[in-house]
Motif scaffolding. Sequence first.
Motif, PDB file in Angstrom:
ATOM      1  N   LEU A 131     126.480  94.262 -32.537  1.00  0.00           N
ATOM      2  CA  LEU A 131     127.500  93.464 -33.220  1.00  0.00           C
ATOM      3  C   LEU A 131     127.885  94.107 -34.541  1.00  0.00           C
ATOM      4  CD1 LEU A 131     128.982  90.822 -32.809  1.00  0.00           C
ATOM      5  CD2 LEU A 131     127.197  89.669 -34.086  1.00  0.00           C
ATOM      6  N   TYR A 132     126.871  94.579 -35.248  1.00  0.00           N
ATOM      7  CA  TYR A 132     127.144  95.212 -36.540  1.00  0.00           C
ATOM      8  C   TYR A 132     127.970  96.468 -36.349  1.00  0.00           C
ATOM      9  CZ  TYR A 132     126.768  96.903 -41.190  1.00  0.00           C
ATOM     10  OH  TYR A 132     127.093  97.333 -42.436  1.00  0.00           O
ATOM     11  N   LEU A 133     127.638  97.241 -35.333  1.00  0.00           N
ATOM     12  CA  LEU A 133     128.357  98.502 -35.063  1.00  0.00           C
ATOM     13  C   LEU A 133     129.838  98.222 -34.865  1.00  0.00           C
ATOM     14  CD1 LEU A 133     127.544 101.445 -34.627  1.00  0.00           C
ATOM     15  CD2 LEU A 133     127.639 100.999 -32.195  1.00  0.00           C
ATOM     16  N   ILE A 134     130.144  97.153 -34.108  1.00  0.00           N
ATOM     17  CA  ILE A 134     131.545  96.808 -33.858  1.00  0.00           C
ATOM     18  C   ILE A 134     132.212  96.353 -35.143  1.00  0.00           C
ATOM     19  CG2 ILE A 134     133.044  95.235 -32.621  1.00  0.00           C
ATOM     20  CD1 ILE A 134     130.709  95.168 -30.493  1.00  0.00           C
ATOM     21  N   LEU A 135     131.511  95.488 -35.891  1.00  0.00           N
ATOM     22  CA  LEU A 135     132.108  94.942 -37.114  1.00  0.00           C
ATOM     23  C   LEU A 135     132.333  96.018 -38.166  1.00  0.00           C
ATOM     24  CD1 LEU A 135     130.124  91.618 -37.435  1.00  0.00           C
ATOM     25  CD2 LEU A 135     132.537  91.871 -36.940  1.00  0.00           C
ATOM     26  N   ALA A 136     131.448  97.013 -38.197  1.00  0.00           N
ATOM     27  CA  ALA A 136     131.592  98.066 -39.203  1.00  0.00           C
ATOM     28  C   ALA A 136     132.791  98.948 -38.908  1.00  0.00           C
ATOM     29  CB  ALA A 136     130.321  98.901 -39.252  1.00  0.00           C
ATOM     30  N   ALA A 137     133.161  99.056 -37.644  1.00  0.00           N
ATOM     31  CA  ALA A 137     134.314  99.884 -37.286  1.00  0.00           C
ATOM     32  C   ALA A 137     135.611  99.101 -37.408  1.00  0.00           C
ATOM     33  CB  ALA A 137     134.150 100.418 -35.875  1.00  0.00           C
ATOM     34  N   PHE A 138     135.530  97.806 -37.508  1.00  0.00           N
ATOM     35  CA  PHE A 138     136.726  96.957 -37.493  1.00  0.00           C
ATOM     36  C   PHE A 138     137.662  97.144 -38.687  1.00  0.00           C
ATOM     37  CE2 PHE A 138     138.654  93.544 -35.183  1.00  0.00           C
ATOM     38  CZ  PHE A 138     137.999  93.605 -33.966  1.00  0.00           C
ATOM     39  N   PRO A 139     137.155  97.278 -39.920  1.00  0.00           N
ATOM     40  CA  PRO A 139     138.075  97.421 -41.061  1.00  0.00           C
ATOM     41  C   PRO A 139     139.036  98.584 -40.894  1.00  0.00           C
ATOM     42  CG  PRO A 139     135.893  97.004 -41.857  1.00  0.00           C
ATOM     43  CD  PRO A 139     135.762  97.152 -40.387  1.00  0.00           C
ATOM     44  N   ILE A 140     138.629  99.613 -40.149  1.00  0.00           N
ATOM     45  CA  ILE A 140     139.504 100.772 -39.945  1.00  0.00           C
ATOM     46  C   ILE A 140     140.774 100.338 -39.215  1.00  0.00           C
ATOM     47  CG2 ILE A 140     139.614 103.097 -39.006  1.00  0.00           C
ATOM     48  CD1 ILE A 140     137.505 102.894 -41.078  1.00  0.00           C
ATOM     49  N   LEU A 141     140.612  99.384 -38.287  1.00  0.00           N
ATOM     50  CA  LEU A 141     141.786  98.911 -37.543  1.00  0.00           C
ATOM     51  C   LEU A 141     142.776  98.234 -38.484  1.00  0.00           C
ATOM     52  CD1 LEU A 141     140.290  97.499 -34.249  1.00  0.00           C
ATOM     53  CD2 LEU A 141     141.467  99.640 -34.638  1.00  0.00           C
ATOM     54  N   SER A 142     142.265  97.439 -39.405  1.00  0.00           N
ATOM     55  CA  SER A 142     143.187  96.777 -40.341  1.00  0.00           C
ATOM     56  C   SER A 142     143.776  97.779 -41.318  1.00  0.00           C
ATOM     57  CB  SER A 142     142.500  95.647 -41.093  1.00  0.00           C
ATOM     58  OG  SER A 142     141.207  95.481 -40.670  1.00  0.00           O
ATOM     59  N   ILE A 143     143.013  98.831 -41.604  1.00  0.00           N
ATOM     60  CA  ILE A 143     143.562  99.895 -42.450  1.00  0.00           C
ATOM     61  C   ILE A 143     144.742 100.544 -41.737  1.00  0.00           C
ATOM     62  CG2 ILE A 143     143.069 102.258 -43.201  1.00  0.00           C
ATOM     63  CD1 ILE A 143     140.350 101.240 -44.118  1.00  0.00           C
ATOM     64  N   PHE A 144     144.566 100.768 -40.430  1.00  0.00           N
ATOM     65  CA  PHE A 144     145.672 101.350 -39.660  1.00  0.00           C
ATOM     66  C   PHE A 144     146.866 100.400 -39.640  1.00  0.00           C
ATOM     67  CE2 PHE A 144     147.931 102.302 -35.710  1.00  0.00           C
ATOM     68  CZ  PHE A 144     148.252 103.616 -35.971  1.00  0.00           C
ATOM     69  N   LEU A 145     146.559  99.121 -39.476  1.00  0.00           N
ATOM     70  CA  LEU A 145     147.622  98.105 -39.475  1.00  0.00           C
ATOM     71  C   LEU A 145     148.412  98.153 -40.778  1.00  0.00           C
ATOM     72  CD1 LEU A 145     148.087  95.991 -37.263  1.00  0.00           C
ATOM     73  CD2 LEU A 145     146.995  94.335 -38.741  1.00  0.00           C
ATOM     74  N   GLY A 146     147.679  98.189 -41.898  1.00  0.00           N
ATOM     75  CA  GLY A 146     148.335  98.227 -43.199  1.00  0.00           C
ATOM     76  C   GLY A 146     149.148  99.494 -43.380  1.00  0.00           C
ATOM     77  N   GLY A 147     148.576 100.627 -42.966  1.00  0.00           N
ATOM     78  CA  GLY A 147     149.273 101.892 -43.110  1.00  0.00           C
ATOM     79  C   GLY A 147     150.525 101.958 -42.251  1.00  0.00           C
TER      80      GLY A 147
END
Lengths: 363, 134
Positions: A131-147
Amino acid sequence: MNLLYFMYMEYLAKYNIPKLFGDITFYIIPFCIIALALLIIVLILVLAERKLLGYFTQRKGPNRVGYWGILQTLADAIKLLCKENITPKGVDRFLFNLAPVLVFVPTFAALGIIPYCAEFTFVNTSTNVILYLILAAFPILSIFLGGWASNNKYSLMGAMRSIAQVISYELPVTFVLLSIVVLSSSTNLTGITLAQYSRAGFAGWFIFPCIIGFVVMFVSILAELNRCPFDLPEAESELICGYNTEYSGMRFAIFYLSEYAMLFANSMFLAILFLGGYLSPFGGYISHILLGDSYLASILVYFEQVFWLFLKSALLIFIIIWIRATLPRLASFDLLKFSWSILLPVSIVNLLLVVLIKFGGLL
Amino acid sequence: MKFIKAAINISDGLLTVFKHLFRKPVTLEYPEKRRELNNNFRGKLTVDGCIGCGVCKRVCPSGAISYEKNLNGKVLSYTFDLNKCIFCGNCKYYCPCGAISMTKEYELASANKKDLKLKYNIGVPEEENIKENK
């Protein structure tokens, strides 16, 4: 957590408050505690980073606001709160506003599944590690969204870089995590912590059988956090500020906050996996040694466990800042090459070694 | 082999940076603490005991010095324009009677350009000239 739960329920039953209320608030209150603690910790972290970077380069760092510059980050936060939220022309309004919110949610959730002490894990599932592994990679997706939503070429480039980075660095992390799971025979963070217990204190920590894994994991986490020398997504000198070029005011503050919160969460995660989490490095806890088996000691032990975990993560954060002060940024191509041709094979070899140590009778 | 070399280089760099932690910061908190100035420091100009020979005007490379004459051709007063002055110290070096000296005052920022034009009247004690220029 069970002990706390029953204590809380008993306390509520005394005043005839329905059980449902207790069930709901039992999970809300801890998250309020996290939210407050997180804000304070991020304020401290930002100041610590600026101060340390100053001293590493023979400067003084912030020293004007308050004694020794203590209130500097608070002043910065107030400044960001007062700033105007600019939405540039041509942006995807909905996604642009959504990205800062989404970047914070997984960070927050990741802090919720970390065992702070023996009785204090907010959400304790049996597969916490994954679960942690997935959650730690998740902010990158929102970074992509913002970019992507920013309608800015620099933002988009930064966002694409961060995606390439996280794809290539998530695999070595997974292999190292597998070796930890092999060593501890558990996918629960509390289980992993307890598997590192030994009478001799730090001798049981997984950093000793898995030192290669620790180095690989450390480098990968630097890349996942977009820290120097892997801060390509927000390379100031090339991409202005990467994905958060177009963000200002409170939205930028949230990106900033989540960056440091993730730094804190990931350093705690590393401390749990390799440095024994909340276990004392001397085998026995100090409060037990000083106060014996009294009731006070049994309560103080929990605080001591939190202290050990924070101390270990502070040490790791210190090393991360130290690396930031030393190393220059890698080129985008070198970064991917480094991951696929060095870190991934090394992490697989590490997994093999660990399996040999565990089941080959070497330990 | 390449990676071992890189690892050695990186750890060498890390160690160098770590040593900086224990050094004294070079930063000074400026208005409260100031750097000690050398005796040769070239700051604001003062004049005392001028004979009005006009050498300083001739040697000034930036043309910062001008003087007023009376009808007989005698020099009455000098004006040092600090807007133009480059603080080279040439006037001090060439002054035949050592009348020009350079103080250690370096905070010359001003909202008004006229404040930086220092006028020194000849034959008047130094203190009065300084008072006038403040």
